[in-house]
Write an enzyme that holds these catalytic residues in place. Structure first.
Site, PDB file in Angstrom:
ATOM      1  N   GLU A 143       0.826  -1.211   0.000  1.00 15.79           N
ATOM      2  CA  GLU A 143       0.000   0.000   0.000  1.00 15.79           C
ATOM      3  C   GLU A 143       0.861   1.263   0.000  1.00 15.79           C
ATOM      4  O   GLU A 143       1.526   1.556   0.994  1.00 15.79           O
ATOM      5  CB  GLU A 143      -0.911   0.008   1.230  1.00 15.79           C
ATOM      6  CG  GLU A 143      -1.808   1.232   1.298  1.00 15.79           C
ATOM      7  CD  GLU A 143      -2.686   1.251   2.534  1.00 15.79           C
ATOM      8  OE1 GLU A 143      -3.628   2.064   2.575  1.00 15.79           O
ATOM      9  OE2 GLU A 143      -2.427   0.446   3.462  1.00 15.79           O
ATOM     10  N   GLU A 240     -12.118   2.806   4.708  1.00 15.89           N
ATOM     11  CA  GLU A 240     -11.115   3.111   5.724  1.00 15.89           C
ATOM     12  C   GLU A 240     -11.058   4.628   5.904  1.00 15.89           C
ATOM     13  O   GLU A 240     -10.125   5.291   5.459  1.00 15.89           O
ATOM     14  CB  GLU A 240      -9.745   2.552   5.329  1.00 15.89           C
ATOM     15  CG  GLU A 240      -8.742   2.614   6.486  1.00 15.89           C
ATOM     16  CD  GLU A 240      -7.352   2.144   6.097  1.00 15.89           C
ATOM     17  OE1 GLU A 240      -6.789   1.317   6.841  1.00 15.89           O
ATOM     18  OE2 GLU A 240      -6.834   2.594   5.061  1.00 15.89           O
TER      19      GLU A 240
END
Length: 258
Positions: A143, A240
């Protein structure tokens, strides 16, 4: 149809962690993700998932000493044994909970090492993790994260992640593309998601600035959701974000997709 997964590390923070599963299901989520399951008993997690008919979609590898500011150890020379122990723990939880994606936070660039040493360590660690996960039919994700929220984070852009994927050379290594982080670092969201759709293994959403729910900032999520729906991506979209009030009050954006 888009499938949204509630990130229980950030959503429903008004409740104890294990109570968040029921709240997510009550709000229409059918999938949940969370960063680190390791402080919780596997059987207890299996129970709350099953009793609320939720699919566990994602968790992270252990990321070092979080309280001390570490955000992963994959790029740190000398921590290889600890990294491999973390891979084993992540697989143990994934087997039990049924998820097929594990994210690796690569860590902050360590001082005292050359860029060549750091890159070689990262590539070797990711190759080890990807090969171990391949045996379990699990995707390994990396990520890119913006350097405003985490100064010094080693992986900050899509092209850097693509180069890393090429260097590792494992077909089950893909990008966890967090739209919030990449809006802050790059923009070009539509073109990036379209051009590199085959390299994206998981999507996450939050608005910018403030990392709130969709509709609270500058990102045109009505448009981006159509882009995702019309793409080849068929995985979960992880929510998120930091609710601007309560989680429930901020879920109106999801009404068309329930």
């Amino acid at each position: 149809m888009l499938r949204f997964s509630a990130n229980l590390s950030m959503l429903f923070g008004e409740y104890d962690f294990l109570a968040r599963f029921e709240k997510a299901a009550q709000c229409g989520f059918r999938g949940v993700e969370f960063m680190f399951p390791y402080d919780y008993d596997i059987e207890e997690l299996k129970h709350v998932l099953a009793s609320n008919k939720l699919e566990h979609t994602l968790h992270n590898l252990p990321a070092g000493d979080w309280a001390a500011g570490e955000r992963g150890i994959a790029c740190i020379p000398g921590r290889e044994e600890e990294f491999r122990d973390g891979v084993a723990a992540a697989i143990r939880y994934a087997r039990a909970l049924g998820n097929k994606k594990i994210n690796c936070l690569v860590g902050k660039t360590p001082a005292g090492f050359s860029s060549e040493q750091i890159h070689a360590t990262l590539v070797e660690n990711l190759r080890y993790a990807a090969n171990m996960l391949m045996k379990e039919d699990i995707l390994l994700l990396i990520e890119p994260i913006n350097h405003f929220d985490i100064p010094g984070f080693h992986l900050t852009g899509t092209r850097q992640a693509l180069k890393l994927i090429d260097d590792v050379g494992c077909c089950n290594l893909k990008i966890q593309y967090d739209i919030y982080h990449m809006q802050r670092m790059e923009g070009e969201l539509t073109n990036t998601m379209t051009q590199w759709a085959d390299k994206i293994g998981h999507l996450q959403i939050a608005d910018n600035p403030h990392r709130g729910e969709p509709g609270t900032g500058e990102i045109n999520y009505d448009y981006l959701f159509k882009v995702i729906e019309n793409s080849d991506y068929n995985g979960w979209v992880g929510c998120e974000y930091k609710p601007q009030t309560t989680t429930e009050a901020g879920l109106r954006w999801m009404d068309p997709y329930r």
